[in-house]
Write a protein that holds these residues in place. Structure first.
Motif, PDB file in Angstrom:
ATOM      1  N   ALA A 308      -2.930  16.605  -3.715  1.00 62.57           N
ATOM      2  CA  ALA A 308      -2.057  16.472  -4.887  1.00 62.57           C
ATOM      3  C   ALA A 308      -2.546  15.367  -5.820  1.00 62.57           C
ATOM      4  N   ILE A 309      -3.017  14.279  -5.236  1.00 61.16           N
ATOM      5  CA  ILE A 309      -3.588  13.193  -6.046  1.00 61.16           C
ATOM      6  C   ILE A 309      -4.750  13.714  -6.886  1.00 61.16           C
ATOM      7  N   ASN A 326       4.238   5.021  14.557  1.00 62.00           N
ATOM      8  CA  ASN A 326       4.630   6.170  15.369  1.00 62.00           C
ATOM      9  C   ASN A 326       4.288   7.516  14.741  1.00 62.00           C
ATOM     10  N   MET A 327       3.536   7.513  13.677  1.00 66.76           N
ATOM     11  CA  MET A 327       3.179   8.787  13.065  1.00 66.76           C
ATOM     12  C   MET A 327       2.043   9.444  13.843  1.00 66.76           C
ATOM     13  N   PRO A 328       2.010  10.793  13.871  1.00 62.19           N
ATOM     14  CA  PRO A 328       0.982  11.479  14.653  1.00 62.19           C
ATOM     15  C   PRO A 328      -0.367  11.586  13.959  1.00 62.19           C
ATOM     16  N   GLY A 329      -0.413  11.393  12.659  1.00 57.86           N
ATOM     17  CA  GLY A 329      -1.661  11.536  11.923  1.00 57.86           C
ATOM     18  C   GLY A 329      -2.601  10.357  12.112  1.00 57.86           C
ATOM     19  N   SER A 330      -3.840  10.537  11.655  1.00 63.47           N
ATOM     20  CA  SER A 330      -4.861   9.505  11.768  1.00 63.47           C
ATOM     21  C   SER A 330      -4.530   8.314  10.877  1.00 63.47           C
ATOM     22  N   GLN A 331      -4.560   7.118  11.447  1.00 60.49           N
ATOM     23  CA  GLN A 331      -4.309   5.911  10.653  1.00 60.49           C
ATOM     24  C   GLN A 331      -5.382   5.726   9.588  1.00 60.49           C
ATOM     25  N   ARG A 332      -6.596   6.173   9.884  1.00 62.83           N
ATOM     26  CA  ARG A 332      -7.673   6.080   8.905  1.00 62.83           C
ATOM     27  C   ARG A 332      -7.340   6.917   7.673  1.00 62.83           C
ATOM     28  N   GLU A 333      -6.769   8.106   7.909  1.00 62.26           N
ATOM     29  CA  GLU A 333      -6.403   8.978   6.794  1.00 62.26           C
ATOM     30  C   GLU A 333      -5.253   8.386   5.984  1.00 62.26           C
ATOM     31  N   VAL A 334      -4.318   7.740   6.650  1.00 58.05           N
ATOM     32  CA  VAL A 334      -3.227   7.069   5.940  1.00 58.05           C
ATOM     33  C   VAL A 334      -3.786   5.995   5.022  1.00 58.05           C
ATOM     34  N   ALA A 337      -5.369   7.550   2.015  1.00 60.06           N
ATOM     35  CA  ALA A 337      -4.345   8.066   1.095  1.00 60.06           C
ATOM     36  C   ALA A 337      -3.708   6.932   0.295  1.00 60.06           C
ATOM     37  N   GLU A 338      -3.416   5.824   0.956  1.00 59.06           N
ATOM     38  CA  GLU A 338      -2.819   4.684   0.254  1.00 59.06           C
ATOM     39  C   GLU A 338      -3.762   4.152  -0.822  1.00 59.06           C
ATOM     40  N   GLU A 339      -5.038   4.063  -0.493  1.00 58.85           N
ATOM     41  CA  GLU A 339      -6.028   3.605  -1.481  1.00 58.85           C
ATOM     42  C   GLU A 339      -6.038   4.506  -2.709  1.00 58.85           C
ATOM     43  N   GLU A 340      -5.803   5.784  -2.493  1.00 54.94           N
ATOM     44  CA  GLU A 340      -5.877   6.755  -3.582  1.00 54.94           C
ATOM     45  C   GLU A 340      -4.584   6.870  -4.384  1.00 54.94           C
ATOM     46  N   GLY A 341      -3.530   6.175  -3.945  1.00 54.50           N
ATOM     47  CA  GLY A 341      -2.313   6.130  -4.748  1.00 54.50           C
ATOM     48  C   GLY A 341      -1.109   6.835  -4.174  1.00 54.50           C
ATOM     49  N   VAL A 342      -1.162   7.259  -2.909  1.00 52.33           N
ATOM     50  CA  VAL A 342      -0.020   7.902  -2.273  1.00 52.33           C
ATOM     51  C   VAL A 342       0.986   6.837  -1.843  1.00 52.33           C
ATOM     52  N   GLU A 343       2.273   7.122  -2.059  1.00 48.04           N
ATOM     53  CA  GLU A 343       3.340   6.231  -1.615  1.00 48.04           C
ATOM     54  C   GLU A 343       3.962   6.798  -0.342  1.00 48.04           C
ATOM     55  N   PHE A 344       3.925   6.035   0.730  1.00 46.29           N
ATOM     56  CA  PHE A 344       4.535   6.465   1.984  1.00 46.29           C
ATOM     57  C   PHE A 344       5.951   5.919   2.077  1.00 46.29           C
ATOM     58  N   VAL A 345       6.869   6.812   2.361  1.00 47.66           N
ATOM     59  CA  VAL A 345       8.277   6.434   2.488  1.00 47.66           C
ATOM     60  C   VAL A 345       8.631   6.579   3.966  1.00 47.66           C
TER      61      VAL A 345
END
Length: 476
Positions: A308-309, A326-334, A337-345
């Protein structure tokens, strides 16, 4: 060995250069550049050559990681590829998309000693890309044909791995896939910024060169029944994967502009492949200038937010009911995503979707983590009175995948399935309740990782070979 290895005390962990977020937001190219040969050798030399290699023990393929790290350090690249490919049909794929932080690298001994893991995935990718560049990767051609054939339903990782192994054993192999390209989720589910599609296409081409016969746009149940394939082949392997998105039963879920993750990702990948997709061209499945909310915390959710970004979304939020740890996804991917501008709620759960004909917002509630559940994870609990609504022009549901109703689709009501809809197999023989019909990958184990699909495909090929040779011997 000790002169060239054990350099983790003196050499810092370094990954290949990662393109700046401002640049990678604008395209779908892979975000990591290639290792230089000296950098790959240096990073490999950090390996401690453990007596008990936990990196290998925590790899589903049980890859001989310390061996090919040592060979890379010594510049013996063709041998490194030979060792790497001996246990893995697609090391260039797993090197790119495996969640190494949860598997090999996360269990590296020097990672546990706070020196930073060996960059195993990056070296694995470097080894195989070097092998392709030098022409060391060969098509799977058997020394002799054995006169028997196997039909494989599904051209994803499990089906491709099984096809290569069976072809090397001398079987005539046919792959049947409903899509117009082989590769399954490697092509249509995983975005190109993680796995560029030419990487998959060259593997498919090698299978074809080795004599594997591909049947694209072939649906079992429409073009042939399972029984038809059983009559045509000596054995059949079901490796369809799981494609049905999990439902979310909330008020307003039927509003427009709420989509399952795979539909959204498939559309984006088709555009990248040069296809024309009306739903993208008219803006329906295009995030440009929209407030996008993705619900879920796995790797598929990460693929959606980062796509989407790149499509030019106005804002991108990812809602997850637990916290980051506690999220199941890769911390590296998180982190990417944060670097690219995604906001995690974090610690937030959707309660309803609001709007008239189309969604305009997501009503959410804040959560806290309570007592552990039966699996040991803390259960999320609602914080009363914490409801609020966030803007949303597009909502993507990334809640995981479930099996389709294969007995109905395949016109095979006798095919045994579990209460979750997965195909029942004896995990020792990998055979279903139907004689000569096997199953591998997500359709048997449930939604999982690509590396597990490859492992299951390899194991299924061995079990099929054992079954057919025993039957042939009994008939002699």
């Amino acid at each position: 060995m000790t002169e060239k290895m054990l350099k983790f005390v003196h050499l810092e962990q370094k990954y290949p250069h990662k393109r700046e977020a401002s640049a990678r937001r604008t395209d779908f190219d892979e975000i990591y550049e290639d290792f230089e040969s000296q950098s790959a050798a240096d990073q490999s030399s950090r390996c401690s050559q453990c007596g008990v290699p936990f990196c290998q023990a925590h790899c589903p393929l049980y890859n001989n990681i310390p061996d090919w790290l040592r060979l890379t350090t010594e510049g013996r690249m063709e041998e490194a590829y030979a060792i790497s490919s001996a246990t893995n049909n697609m090391p260039e794929v797993t090197g790119r998309i495996c969640p190494q932080d949860r598997l090999c690298e996360g269990n590296c001994v020097i990672e546990q000693s706070t020196h930073g893991a060996v960059t195993i995935g990056s070296v694995e990718k470097y080894i195989t890309d070097t092998a392709f560049a030098n022409g060391w990767v060969k098509a799977p051609k058997p020394t002799q044909e054995n006169g028997m054939s196997v039909g494989i339903i599904g051209g994803g990782p499990a089906g491709m791995a099984a096809a290569e192994q069976l072809r090397l054993k001398g079987y005539e192999v046919h792959i049947y896939d409903r899509y117009d390209r082989m590769g399954g989720l490697l092509v249509y589910g995983i975005p190109s910024f993680k796995l560029e599609k030419h990487i998959v296409e060259r593997r498919v081409k090698l299978l074809e060169e080795g004599g594997v016969i591909m049947h694209t746009e072939f649906e079992v149940g429409r073009d042939a029944t399972l029984e038809d394939l059983r009559r045509k082949h000596d054995s059949v392997l079901i490796a369809t994967g799981v494609y049905k998105s999990r439902d979310l039963k909330l008020p307003g879920v039927g509003l427009g502009n709420i989509y399952p993750a795979l539909e959204y990702l498939t559309t984006s990948n088709r555009i990248g492949l040069g296809d024309t997709v009306a739903a993208y061209d008219d803006g329906t499945l295009n995030a440009k200038d929209k407030n996008v909310v993705v619900i879920g915390g796995g790797d598929t959710a990460m693929d959606c937010v980062r796509t989407a970004i790149r499509q030019g979304a106005k804002s991108v939020k990812c809602l997850y009911r637990r916290d980051r740890a506690n999220m199941p996804g890769s911390q590296r991917e998180v982190g990417n995503a944060e670097e690219e501008g995604v906001e995690f709620v974090w610690l937030t759960n959707p309660e309803a979707f609001v709007g008239d004909d189309k969604v305009t917002g997501v009503r959410a509630v804040k959560m806290r983590l309570g007592a552990p559940d039966a699996g040991g994870r803390q259960s999320p609990e609602v914080i009363e009175g914490s409801n609020y609504t966030m803007d949303a022009d597009m909502v993507i549901l990334a809640l995981g995948f479930e099996p389709e109703d294969l007995p109905t689709l395949f016109e095979a009501p006798e095919l045994g399935v579990s209460r979750w809809g997965t195909v029942k197999i004896d995990f020792r023989s990998m055979m279903t309740n139907l004689d000569g019909v096997f199953a591998a990958g997500d359709i048997a184990r449930g939604a999982s990782l690509v590396v597990w699909g490859i492992r299951d495909g390899r194991d299924a090929a061995d079990r099929i070979d054992e079954y057919l040779l025993a039957r042939k011997e009994a008939a002699a």
